[in-house]
Design a protein around this motif. Structure first.
Motif, short mmCIF file in Angstrom:
data_model
loop_
_atom_site.label_atom_id
_atom_site.label_comp_id
_atom_site.label_asym_id
_atom_site.label_seq_id
_atom_site.Cartn_x
_atom_site.Cartn_y
_atom_site.Cartn_z
N ALA A 78 -22.91 36.24 21.13
CA ALA A 78 -23.11 35.45 22.36
C ALA A 78 -22.65 34.01 22.12
O ALA A 78 -22.00 33.40 22.98
N ILE A 79 -22.98 33.49 20.96
CA ILE A 79 -22.57 32.11 20.64
C ILE A 79 -21.06 32.03 20.46
O ILE A 79 -20.41 31.11 20.97
N TYR A 80 -20.51 33.00 19.78
CA TYR A 80 -19.06 33.04 19.59
C TYR A 80 -18.32 33.04 20.94
O TYR A 80 -17.36 32.30 21.15
N ARG A 81 -18.83 33.83 21.85
CA ARG A 81 -18.21 33.91 23.18
C ARG A 81 -18.36 32.58 23.93
O ARG A 81 -17.45 32.14 24.61
N ALA A 82 -19.54 31.97 23.80
CA ALA A 82 -19.76 30.67 24.46
C ALA A 82 -18.80 29.63 23.90
O ALA A 82 -18.28 28.78 24.63
N VAL A 83 -18.54 29.70 22.61
CA VAL A 83 -17.58 28.78 21.98
C VAL A 83 -16.18 29.01 22.56
O VAL A 83 -15.46 28.05 22.88
N ILE B 102 -28.82 52.19 11.69
CA ILE B 102 -28.46 51.84 13.06
C ILE B 102 -28.96 50.42 13.32
O ILE B 102 -30.13 50.12 13.13
N CYS B 103 -28.05 49.54 13.70
CA CYS B 103 -28.35 48.11 13.76
C CYS B 103 -27.85 47.47 15.04
O CYS B 103 -27.36 48.14 15.93
N ALA B 104 -27.92 46.14 15.01
CA ALA B 104 -27.42 45.34 16.12
C ALA B 104 -28.01 45.85 17.43
O ALA B 104 -27.32 46.10 18.41
N MET B 105 -29.31 46.03 17.44
CA MET B 105 -29.97 46.62 18.61
C MET B 105 -29.96 45.63 19.75
O MET B 105 -30.38 44.50 19.61
N GLY B 106 -29.52 46.16 20.79
CA GLY B 106 -28.68 47.37 20.94
C GLY B 106 -28.28 47.38 22.39
O GLY B 106 -28.60 46.49 23.16
N PRO B 107 -27.59 48.41 22.82
CA PRO B 107 -27.24 48.47 24.25
C PRO B 107 -28.52 48.48 25.10
O PRO B 107 -29.48 49.18 24.77
N SER B 108 -28.55 47.70 26.15
CA SER B 108 -29.78 47.59 26.95
C SER B 108 -30.25 48.93 27.48
O SER B 108 -31.45 49.15 27.65
N CYS C 232 -23.42 32.28 27.21
CA CYS C 232 -22.96 33.67 27.31
C CYS C 232 -24.16 34.58 27.08
O CYS C 232 -25.03 34.29 26.26
N VAL C 233 -24.20 35.65 27.84
CA VAL C 233 -25.16 36.71 27.55
C VAL C 233 -24.33 37.90 27.11
O VAL C 233 -23.55 38.46 27.88
N PHE C 234 -24.48 38.26 25.84
CA PHE C 234 -23.66 39.34 25.29
C PHE C 234 -24.42 40.65 25.35
O PHE C 234 -25.55 40.76 24.88
N GLU C 235 -23.78 41.62 25.96
CA GLU C 235 -24.36 42.98 26.04
C GLU C 235 -23.52 43.89 25.15
O GLU C 235 -22.36 44.15 25.44
N PRO C 236 -24.07 44.35 24.03
CA PRO C 236 -23.27 45.20 23.15
C PRO C 236 -23.06 46.59 23.76
O PRO C 236 -23.97 47.15 24.38
N ALA C 237 -21.86 47.11 23.58
CA ALA C 237 -21.54 48.43 24.14
C ALA C 237 -22.13 49.55 23.29
O ALA C 237 -22.27 50.68 23.74
N ASN C 238 -22.43 49.25 22.06
CA ASN C 238 -22.96 50.28 21.15
C ASN C 238 -23.80 49.56 20.10
O ASN C 238 -23.76 48.34 19.97
#
Lengths: 774, 156
Positions: free
Chosen positions: A544-549, A457-463, A614-620
């Motif tokens: 977050a960086i990708y989205r800001a781009v 389980i990675c990319a921690m994580g949903p707030s 961008c502040v990225f909030e992962p859904a999962n």
């Protein structure tokens, strides 16, 4: 997208590091800087009758000396961020007051003009202890009448957590099921980043500002906590994570020594540096793992697993560090592994002992889960006389079943377990290995083939699931010269995201990779952030960086379109230009930047400047997976295990830079294999640390490993637009059970079904001795 | 005590405490912080420097023991702004992650290649047994040393 993503690109980090020009915390020198040393407990459990620092204070060159009593009420407690229902949280002062609860616990600090004098003076501190019985074994700690570590808490149990689902009544009633039970120990480990911890606190009395350089993975969280501990307004606190020499979770923390450094600097109005020695690092930086697991698995005769029960006793040590009690709960969360077992019961008991706290060490709870389930799958194969490959294939969900919600409460994003398994079996030449094994057995040689198919389980994580937020911050700025500055709230320390983030940005903007510079780790430069841990940096921070781009491109396209007399949607970003597909209408990237920043003819409604965030909030979370094969041979004379081959096929989603992915896998494998075969942090029955130097704690060396044969599959996650999952911990998580399964497989002719780690020669030798046929 | 060393190509003289470790002399007195300290027991090799051309662990020597010696640290390995093939090899082959062990690893490799210009992978692994890395799993370090060996053998 362009062509930079997926390329093997050399690291931006390296030129300074290969020339010795990087700056780790101990390389930072400030005017008037003082040095701090600690006096630490030599007892695992004792009352402090007195801590006398007068001789230390009188020592030439000493500026100050502090005891726990001096700090009481002036420095906040060492924080624990894990908010679990019913969790008992003992007071954890930065310097012990009245009582010490583990060997190495800091009791007093000395501040002096140089580090030698500070050390000399720390040795002059006189401590009068009244030793108490030490509680070292967590099972004994649970027994009635055990000495109590924190008397106020009533017992040594920090928490009991249950995770339960399914229909156990019918499972238990089904007498056709084979019930296989095994107790296994996941031993205590030391993270051993090559750079120890270190901190410089610099309080400026005039400005009332506190600047802290710390070897940390979480500068922003540390800033908040040190503000609370020191009483300096958070807006006037700054934390800088300079070059950080490895962390592996051990620097995902807030330590008492940091609080003391801030207090000392604030009291003295001078910078105070503390650099941890290796002996201190082994005794007083968090440890990892340390669980006793009893697993009970319910399997049908064909190998289908229908139920899994597990009782986890997690040795938390004496106090909670930042995430101590949360780590074993991750074990429960991931206990079913790659198998959609419908009936699950896990009881986790967190227990206090007179040892250093356990906390996040590479994998953090998931290596334990993977070890339990992957050992259990091999036990099922052994008991039912099936091939371990068949048992796994029998229990894998199909790739079409994803997203897959499990009874444990998590939803796996996407996977193809069959594919990684097939690929690794082909890579290893599994059928011919089995034949070779048979051939060698006839000659009295013991070859083992071990398999592990893991999911993590990675990319921690949903707030919602994280103690202090699970989002991440990224920003991209273009300056008038067209050079691009990227800021990330993550805090990489070797993983190489200065490189992969620059790839994301250069690829998106169609500009040279060399024109992009990535910064992280300074809370004055990066306004907000969470940090680097839980294999989250690229998946969450990169997104977050990708989205800001993407936002930046939208704005630049509108500006360029206005100037060129076309529609924004007609413009492409490539080769340093913003132009129409046919190249007829074109501006250079630098020209567009100039238009935006000098703002002479901006289209209506467009603000000047080119800086997007961008502040990225992962859904999962994401759920990387893979399949490993370890081939071992046992030396029949000495019991020594030789790891002959190692094959790994890992799927961390889309790969942005295969060189970095290989590096992460290799390093992870070394740590996971290290646990299986050599590493063990040992306390004796009095709570003395036996493995307190690198002469005793077995960090693996280059010659311990074979060539790792690694390949990948790439199953993109839908959780983020980059499709990346995370790879920082995969190697560690997947490899430990593969190696142990391999050794057990080698020993199976002797009827061996389990041996606890580490699989050192003496253990194996004893087993071989019991079998005179050998 | 007066101590004179030929450090990265230039002589310098300092008055040092007799108990000052060479590594602290290099880092604190000479200001060369590329040499790192990773343990206190001569195990990890992060503090490796070249003393009269031999790789030594500078945490195990006193500064005064280096009196009169020629010392090369990581900062002195590149010449005329050109990276040494080992530095280049570590960059090309991703032989480092956090970079903390790297200066020592590179200088230990320097001695290894001087003694054995064409080592096998096993010889590289054995030759670096005095240096610990916790990040890379060593495989890319082996490749980095191989890269450098080839480059030194065939500089074109």
């Amino acid at each position: 997208m362009g062509t930079l993503l997926g390329e093997r690109i050399k690291r931006k980090e390296d030129p300074r590091l290969i020339q010795g020009r990087g700056h780790y915390v101990d390389d930072v020198k400030l005017d008037g800087m003082l040095h701090m040393a600690f006096a630490r407990s030599v007892h695992a459990h004792a009352r402090l009758k007195s801590v006398n620092v007068s001789a230390a204070r009188a020592h030439p060159g000493v500026v100050a000396a502090y005891t726990g009593a001096d700090l009481k009420g002036k420095v906040g407690l060492v924080p624990c961020a894990a908010g679990m229902e019913g969790l008992k949280v003992p007071d954890h002062p930065c310097l012990a007051v009245d009582k010490v609860c583990y060997v190495g616990e800091p009791m007093a600090a000395v501040v002096a003009r140089d580090r030698y004098v500070a050390r000399d003076a720390a040795d002059l501190i006189e401590i009068d202890y009244e030793p108490l019985p030490a509680v070292v074994d967590p099972e004994k700690a649970l027994a009635a009448g055990s000495p109590l570590i924190h008397e106020k808490l009533g017992d040594n149990v920090a928490f009991v957590a249950k995770l339960e689902g399914g229909d156990w009544k019918s499972v238990e009633a089904d007498k056709s099921l084979k019930v296989i039970k095994q107790r296994m120990i996941n031993q205590r480990l030391a993270p051993v980043s090559m750079e120890t911890r270190g901190v410089i606190a610099s309080y400026s009395p005039g400005e009332d500002t506190l600047t802290v350089w710390s070897s940390t993975q979480i500068p922003h969280i540390l800033k908040t906590q040190l503000s609370l501990m020191s009483g300096v307004d958070e807006a006037r606190c700054r934390v800088i994570a300079p070059e950080v020499g490895g962390g592996f979770g051990s620097k995902l923390n807030v330590y008492g020594e940091e609080g003391v450094a801030c207090f000392a600097s604030k009291s003295l109005g001078k910078p105070v540096k503390w650099i941890e020695g290796r002996g201190e690092n082994l005794v007083a930086t968090i440890h990892g793992r340390d669980q006793i697991n009893t697993v009970e698995i319910y399997a049908a005769p064909d190998g289908k697993v229908v139920g899994l029960k597990c009782w986890i006793i997690a040795d938390l040590g004496a106090y909670h560090q930042l995430l101590t009690p949360a780590i074993p709960t991750l074990t429960a969360l991931m206990i079913v592994g790659c198998y959609n077992t419908p009936n699950v019961f896990v009881e986790t008991k967190g227990v206090f002992t007179n040892k250093m706290a356990t906390d996040a060490y590479r994998g953090a709870g998931r290596p334990e889960a993977t070890y339990i389930i992957e050992r259990a799958m091999d036990l099922v194969a052994h008991e039912l006389n099936l091939d371990p490959v068949d048992v796994r294939e029998k229990n894998f969900p199909s790739s079409k079943e994803f997203p897959l919600s499990l009874v444990t409460g998590v939803t796996y994003d996407t996977a193809n377990y069959q594919k990684t398994l097939k690929k690794v079996l082909r890579l290893a030449g599994y059928p011919s290995l089995r034949k070779e094994q048979e051939r060698l057995r006839k000659k009295g040689r013991y070859l083992g083939i071990g398999l592990s198919t893991y999911v993590e389980i990675c990319a921690m994580g949903p707030s919602s699931r994280m103690p202090a937020g699970g989002w991440e911050f990224g920003s991209v700025r273009v300056d008038p010269t067209g050079k691009v500055t990227v800021l990330s709230g993550t805090s990489p320390h070797g993983q190489g995201e200065e490189t992969s983030f620059a790839q994301i940005v250069a690829d998106g903007l169609g500009i040279p990779y060399d024109d992009v510079t990535v910064y992280h780790g300074d809370t004055f430069q990066v306004p907000i952030g969470i940090g680097t841990f839980g294999s989250r940096t690229t998946a969450v921070g990169g997104t977050a960086i990708y989205r800001a781009v993407e936002q930046l491109k939208k704005k630049m396209a509108r500006i360029a379109a206005h100037k060129l007399g076309v529609k924004p949607g007609e413009l492409e970003f490539k080769d340093g230009k913003v132009e129409t597909a046919d190249g007829q209408k074109s501006m250079t990237f630098v020209e567009v930047a100039g238009e935006a920043i000098f703002a002479k003819q901006l289209p209506p409604g467009i603000e000047p400047g080119l800086a997007e965030q961008c502040v990225f909030e992962p859904a999962n979370y994401t759920f990387p997976f893979g399949a490993h094969v370890a081939v071992t041979e046992i030396d029949g004379e000495t019991g020594e295990v030789r790891l002959r081959n190692y094959f790994a096929v890992d799927d961390c989603g889309r790969i942005l830079n295969p060189m970095l992915v290989d590096g992460q896998i290799h390093g992870g494998l070394a740590q996971g294999i290290g646990q299986a075969l050599w590493e063990e942090h040992v306390y004796d029955e009095n709570g003395q640390l036996v493995t307190g130097t690198l002469m005793d704690y077995a960090v693996p060396k280059a010659f311990h490993f074979p060539w790792f044969e690694t390949e990948n599959t790439q199953t993109r996650t839908p959780v983020n637009p980059l499709g990346v999952k995370g790879v920082g911990e995969a190697g560690t998580i997947g490899s430990t059970p593969a190696v142990v399964n391999s050794v057990i497989d080698a020993l199976s002719p002797f009827g061996v079904r389990h041996v606890d780690m580490p699989l050192k020669p003496e253990k194996i030798w004893k087993i071989l001795k019991q079998h005179p046929g050998n | 005590m007066k101590t004179r060393v030929h450090l990265n190509g230039a002589w310098r003289e300092d008055d040092v405490e007799p108990r000052l470790l060479l590594v602290h002399y290099l880092r604190e007195v000479a200001g060369l912080t590329g040499t790192h300290i990773g343990c206190e027991t001569s195990i990890c090799g992060a503090c490796t420097v070249l003393l009269n051309g031999e790789a030594v662990k500078s945490c195990t020597l006193f500064a005064v023991q280096a009196d009169g010696a020629e010392i090369t640290t990581i900062e002195g390995l590149a010449t005329d702004g050109k990276l040494h093939p080992l530095q280049q090899g570590f960059w090309e082959e991703h032989g480092l992650q956090c970079g903390f062990c790297t200066p020592g690893m590179i200088l230990a490799s320097y001695q290894l290649l001087r003694r054995n210009p064409h080592p096998t992978q096993d010889e590289i692994r054995k030759g670096l047994e005095g240096n610990l890395c916790r990040c890379t799993g060593y495989q890319h370090i082996v490749k980095a040393v191989e890269w450098a060996a080839q480059k030194i053998g065939d500089p074109s």
